[in-house]
Scaffold this motif. Sequence first.
Motif, PDB file in Angstrom:
ATOM      1  N   UNK A 147       0.864  -1.046  -0.013  1.00  0.00           N
ATOM      2  CA  UNK A 147      -0.045   0.025   0.051  1.00  0.00           C
ATOM      3  C   UNK A 147       0.888   1.117   0.069  1.00  0.00           C
ATOM      4  N   UNK A 148       0.332   2.508  -0.373  1.00  0.00           N
ATOM      5  CA  UNK A 148       1.123   3.578  -0.245  1.00  0.00           C
ATOM      6  C   UNK A 148       1.907   3.941   1.249  1.00  0.00           C
ATOM      7  N   UNK A 149       1.060   3.382   2.164  1.00  0.00           N
ATOM      8  CA  UNK A 149       1.653   3.847   3.326  1.00  0.00           C
ATOM      9  C   UNK A 149       2.906   2.735   3.620  1.00  0.00           C
ATOM     10  N   UNK A 150       2.566   1.387   3.420  1.00  0.00           N
ATOM     11  CA  UNK A 150       3.934   0.745   3.378  1.00  0.00           C
ATOM     12  C   UNK A 150       4.952   0.988   2.528  1.00  0.00           C
ATOM     13  N   UNK A 151       4.625   1.493   1.367  1.00  0.00           N
ATOM     14  CA  UNK A 151       5.751   1.871   0.409  1.00  0.00           C
ATOM     15  C   UNK A 151       6.546   3.119   1.210  1.00  0.00           C
ATOM     16  N   UNK A 152       5.679   4.178   1.549  1.00  0.00           N
ATOM     17  CA  UNK A 152       6.324   5.222   2.257  1.00  0.00           C
ATOM     18  C   UNK A 152       7.027   4.719   3.495  1.00  0.00           C
ATOM     19  N   UNK A 153       6.661   3.776   4.420  1.00  0.00           N
ATOM     20  CA  UNK A 153       7.038   3.329   5.528  1.00  0.00           C
ATOM     21  C   UNK A 153       8.746   2.800   5.293  1.00  0.00           C
ATOM     22  N   UNK A 154       8.853   2.194   4.051  1.00  0.00           N
ATOM     23  CA  UNK A 154      10.028   1.385   3.626  1.00  0.00           C
ATOM     24  C   UNK A 154      10.946   2.367   3.219  1.00  0.00           C
ATOM     25  N   UNK A 155      10.568   3.408   2.659  1.00  0.00           N
ATOM     26  CA  UNK A 155      11.306   4.538   2.061  1.00  0.00           C
ATOM     27  C   UNK A 155      12.510   4.456   1.208  1.00  0.00           C
ATOM     28  N   UNK A 156      12.514   3.318   0.794  1.00  0.00           N
ATOM     29  CA  UNK A 156      13.547   3.115  -0.285  1.00  0.00           C
ATOM     30  C   UNK A 156      13.054   2.497  -1.651  1.00  0.00           C
ATOM     31  N   UNK A 157      13.701   2.305  -2.770  1.00  0.00           N
ATOM     32  CA  UNK A 157      13.386   1.879  -3.935  1.00  0.00           C
ATOM     33  C   UNK A 157      12.916   0.336  -3.688  1.00  0.00           C
ATOM     34  N   UNK A 158      12.009  -0.166  -4.497  1.00  0.00           N
ATOM     35  CA  UNK A 158      11.278  -1.425  -4.362  1.00  0.00           C
ATOM     36  C   UNK A 158      10.691  -1.851  -5.554  1.00  0.00           C
ATOM     37  N   UNK A 159      11.341  -3.315  -5.853  1.00  0.00           N
ATOM     38  CA  UNK A 159      10.777  -3.846  -7.087  1.00  0.00           C
ATOM     39  C   UNK A 159       9.938  -5.109  -6.708  1.00  0.00           C
ATOM     40  N   UNK A 160       9.085  -5.434  -7.783  1.00  0.00           N
ATOM     41  CA  UNK A 160       8.513  -6.858  -7.644  1.00  0.00           C
ATOM     42  C   UNK A 160       8.974  -7.683  -8.427  1.00  0.00           C
ATOM     43  N   UNK A 161       9.541  -8.959  -8.238  1.00  0.00           N
ATOM     44  CA  UNK A 161      10.275 -10.029  -9.217  1.00  0.00           C
ATOM     45  C   UNK A 161       9.194 -11.245  -9.029  1.00  0.00           C
ATOM     46  N   UNK A 162       8.904 -11.796 -10.122  1.00  0.00           N
ATOM     47  CA  UNK A 162       8.303 -12.841 -10.316  1.00  0.00           C
ATOM     48  C   UNK A 162       9.115 -13.951 -11.105  1.00  0.00           C
ATOM     49  N   UNK A 163       9.000 -15.267 -10.715  1.00  0.00           N
ATOM     50  CA  UNK A 163       9.645 -16.509 -11.520  1.00  0.00           C
ATOM     51  C   UNK A 163       8.546 -17.208 -11.859  1.00  0.00           C
ATOM     52  N   UNK A 164       7.744 -17.344 -13.150  1.00  0.00           N
ATOM     53  CA  UNK A 164       6.772 -17.823 -13.491  1.00  0.00           C
ATOM     54  C   UNK A 164       6.912 -19.517 -13.395  1.00  0.00           C
ATOM     55  N   UNK A 165       8.263 -19.825 -13.900  1.00  0.00           N
ATOM     56  CA  UNK A 165       8.718 -21.301 -13.999  1.00  0.00           C
ATOM     57  C   UNK A 165       8.771 -21.649 -12.568  1.00  0.00           C
TER      58      UNK A 165
END
Length: 185
Positions: free
Chosen positions: A28-46
């Motif tokens: 959520x925007x609140x969680x993202x703000x709390x982390x305060x650093x760049x974040x990526x989402x990675x997915x390995x479909x295999x």
Amino acid sequence: LGKEAIKTIGKPKTAAPVSAAAIRQALTPEVIAQIGRPIILAELPARGVAAALVQTGENHDVRTYATQEGITMSLRQGMLIATRGLGNDLISADVAGPLQAITSRGAVTKATRLHRYVDGENQTVLRSFHCEYSWPKPTRVIEACYTTDMQIENLYALDSAADIINSRQWINPESGSIHIETIRK
């Protein structure tokens, strides 16, 4: 960030893997703000797994991201150049030519990428790919690469500054391709 939002990209230990959609919802925007650093989402479909990774380091134009369990990915301007903790890791990749091609917006249509892996005998294995680039849309790039024995295709979505913000990038034959989405720059 709650444990449900950061699950390893590797094989799950006890709990069922969390989907990319569930992680997106937890960020959520609140969680993202709390982390305060760049974040990526990675997915390995295999492997049927996904994870949120938080930036843990930066060296010039290379950012390193990590899961809570210590699996890491290093990206040069959004292009994958190394993994650790996945097994059969990408030790390093030379992507200067591909980055130039992608950011040239059509001025450069061919490049070479070099991937380095460590084999079962702890020897470095070098794999060279010859790549061609096409732009089906101004902000979408297809990278079609081949060697004598295989072909791969990477996809990149760019923002208005020509930064890679969403991609599907090949790691190795065992892991296949990884989908990487920028959650916070």
